[in-house]
Design an enzyme around this catalytic site. Structure first.
Site, mmCIF file in Angstrom:
data_model
loop_
_atom_site.group_PDB
_atom_site.id
_atom_site.type_symbol
_atom_site.label_atom_id
_atom_site.label_comp_id
_atom_site.label_asym_id
_atom_site.label_seq_id
_atom_site.Cartn_x
_atom_site.Cartn_y
_atom_site.Cartn_z
ATOM 1 N N TYR A 44 0.850 -1.195 0.000
ATOM 2 C CA TYR A 44 0.000 0.000 0.000
ATOM 3 C C TYR A 44 0.883 1.242 0.000
ATOM 4 O O TYR A 44 1.860 1.303 0.746
ATOM 5 C CB TYR A 44 -0.890 0.025 1.250
ATOM 6 C CG TYR A 44 -2.324 -0.307 0.912
ATOM 7 C CD1 TYR A 44 -3.039 0.511 0.040
ATOM 8 C CD2 TYR A 44 -2.953 -1.419 1.451
ATOM 9 C CE1 TYR A 44 -4.348 0.208 -0.286
ATOM 10 C CE2 TYR A 44 -4.268 -1.722 1.123
ATOM 11 C CZ TYR A 44 -4.958 -0.899 0.252
ATOM 12 O OH TYR A 44 -6.257 -1.190 -0.081
ATOM 13 N N GLU A 46 -0.551 4.832 -0.412
ATOM 14 C CA GLU A 46 -1.356 6.051 -0.600
ATOM 15 C C GLU A 46 -0.493 7.297 -0.464
ATOM 16 O O GLU A 46 0.323 7.385 0.464
ATOM 17 C CB GLU A 46 -2.490 6.124 0.430
ATOM 18 C CG GLU A 46 -3.750 5.472 -0.064
ATOM 19 C CD GLU A 46 -4.268 4.435 0.890
ATOM 20 O OE1 GLU A 46 -3.422 3.716 1.470
ATOM 21 O OE2 GLU A 46 -5.496 4.342 1.031
ATOM 22 N N ASP A 190 -7.323 13.378 -25.091
ATOM 23 C CA ASP A 190 -7.341 11.968 -24.681
ATOM 24 C C ASP A 190 -6.627 11.213 -25.799
ATOM 25 O O ASP A 190 -7.187 10.997 -26.879
ATOM 26 C CB ASP A 190 -8.788 11.495 -24.521
ATOM 27 C CG ASP A 190 -8.869 10.021 -24.120
ATOM 28 O OD1 ASP A 190 -7.885 9.288 -24.339
ATOM 29 O OD2 ASP A 190 -9.913 9.607 -23.592
ATOM 30 N N ARG A 225 -2.327 -2.385 -18.161
ATOM 31 C CA ARG A 225 -3.605 -1.659 -18.103
ATOM 32 C C ARG A 225 -3.507 -0.623 -16.996
ATOM 33 O O ARG A 225 -3.337 -0.979 -15.826
ATOM 34 C CB ARG A 225 -4.755 -2.620 -17.793
ATOM 35 C CG ARG A 225 -4.981 -3.625 -18.873
ATOM 36 C CD ARG A 225 -6.291 -4.325 -18.664
ATOM 37 N NE ARG A 225 -7.348 -3.558 -19.269
ATOM 38 C CZ ARG A 225 -7.822 -3.798 -20.497
ATOM 39 N NH1 ARG A 225 -7.317 -4.760 -21.227
ATOM 40 N NH2 ARG A 225 -8.784 -3.072 -20.980
#
Ligand code: DSN
Length: 383
Positions: A44, A46, A190, A225
């Protein structure tokens, strides 16, 4: 063996035995795969490098910084966020950073080749929380920049998207800039589909013209991805807090802990994308798509495109899905797609979308694309 590994093996076999022509798909390298399957998935993290909420992140910081530095160099931008989980969360974060609920957003219609997250009405985050206005394409599927300029002057959106999922033509970034400036709108590109073509030097670079761009990393970039958001010099000139606004919108605005295995895999892919071989790959993608489009046209099939990696092919009113299924029976994988001004609607589209990136990775050249074009034409014409 666990059933799931049997299924993974079967899917790998399918991917390699069939002809993969969905323009948004590709094959990753073994190195990208190794990073994805690594122990980084356990951690983790964050926050951002140097500012994490959990301990044990010194190595993780180095990994994320490496991905950022490689990406910044590849795209020539001063700021890059590598944490978006994928394209739709990246677009949501951009909108959260630049708009307030109810502000006007402008994107290309889905039926014209635009993306759901660019303000598609009612059913999407961008269409529900913002006041969305959408532009169309002409009969050949091209943006009419004069009409778009008029449309924008009348509508005065706060944010304009230049970006698509089924647009076979080269973008005129300078025209988009003039149009956005005419109403003081943010201009966001985009480039999810064409990022590999941009860094490979076969499509014009939007960075000098737009404020912000985003891209998925798994299409022509051939990475994992995931997605990135870039802030350009121009964007920072306009708002010196823009990079911080984007970072805050990604975390804690839209997301929690970043997927560090994905970020490491991006770093691997960015290194691959900067090599001389990648330029040759990008050039071959475009050559292959052109040959395929010409082959279909020579068989009297209506093709929209192409100047890039994809084309949209008209296969008869409402018959896109049926044709995609027929091609699948013949070992050729494409997707059903609307054609410009489709009279049958998105649930029963009249076209198929075909692209060259994946099979180009597998080594296909003009000869193979000509052959598959003849096969596709035969299927479409019931031969
Ligand atoms: N699903 C992607 C594509 O196929 O183009 C866009 O999100």
């Amino acid at each position: 063996m666990d059933k799931i590994f049997e299924l993974i093996e079967a899917e790998t076999k399918r991917q390699h035995e069939q002809v993969q022509l969905i323009p948004s798909e590709n094959f990753i390298s073994e190195e990208v795969k190794m990073a994805l399957a690594s122990d980084l998935s356990n951690k983790y993290a964050e926050g951002y490098p140097g500012k994490r909420y959990y301990q044990g992140n010194k190595i993780i910081d180095e990994i994320e910084n490496l991905a950022i530095d490689r990406g910044k160099k590849l795209f020539g931008v001063p700021h890059l966020n590598v944490q978006p989980y994928s394209g739709s969360p990246a677009n949501s974060a951009i909108q959260m950073a630049l708009l307030n609920p109810g502000d006007k957003i402008c994107g290309m219609k889905l039926s014209a080749g635009g993306h759901l997250t660019h303000g598609h009405p009612k059913i999407t985050f961008s269409g529900k929380f913002f006041n969305s206005v959408q532009y169309d394409v002409d009969a050949e599927g091209k943006i009419n920049y004069e009409e778009l300029a008029e449309f924008v002057k009348n509508e005065k959106p706060k944010l304009i998207y230049a970006g698509t999922t089924a647009y076979p033509w080269i973008f005129k970034w300078d025209e988009f800039r003039k149009i956005a400036d005419s109403v003081g709108a943010w201009l966001v590109a985009d480039i999810s589909h064409i990022a590999g073509l941009i860094v490979g030097g076969v499509h014009p670079d939007p960075a000098p013209f737009v404020d912000v761009f985003m891209s998925t990393t798994h299409k022509t970039l051939r990475g994992p991805r995931g997605a990135i958001i870039g802030v350009t010099e121009r964007g920072i000139e306009r708002d010196e807090k823009l990079a911080t606004k984007i970072d805050n919108a990604v975390f804690p605005g839209m997301q929690g802990g970043p997927h560090m295995n994905t970020i490491a895999a991006m770093a691997v892919a960015f290194e691959e994308d900067g090599k001389a071989e990648f330029k040759i790959y990008a050039e071959q993608i475009v050559k292959n798509a052109k040959v395929l489009a010409e082959t279909l046209k020579n068989q009297k099939i209506k093709v929209f495109g192409t100047e890039n990696h994809l084309m949209v092919v008209a296969v008869g009113e409402g018959r896109g899905k049926e044709m995609a299924e027929k091609l699948e029976e013949n070992g050729i994988i494409v997707n059903a797609n609307t054609i410009p001004h489709d009279t049958a609607g998105p649930l029963k589209p009249s076209g198929i979308r075909i692209g060259s990136p994946a099979m180009t990775t597998r080594g296909w050249k003009e000869k193979e694309f000509t052959k598959v074009g003849i096969r596709i034409a035969a299927c479409c014409q019931g031969r």
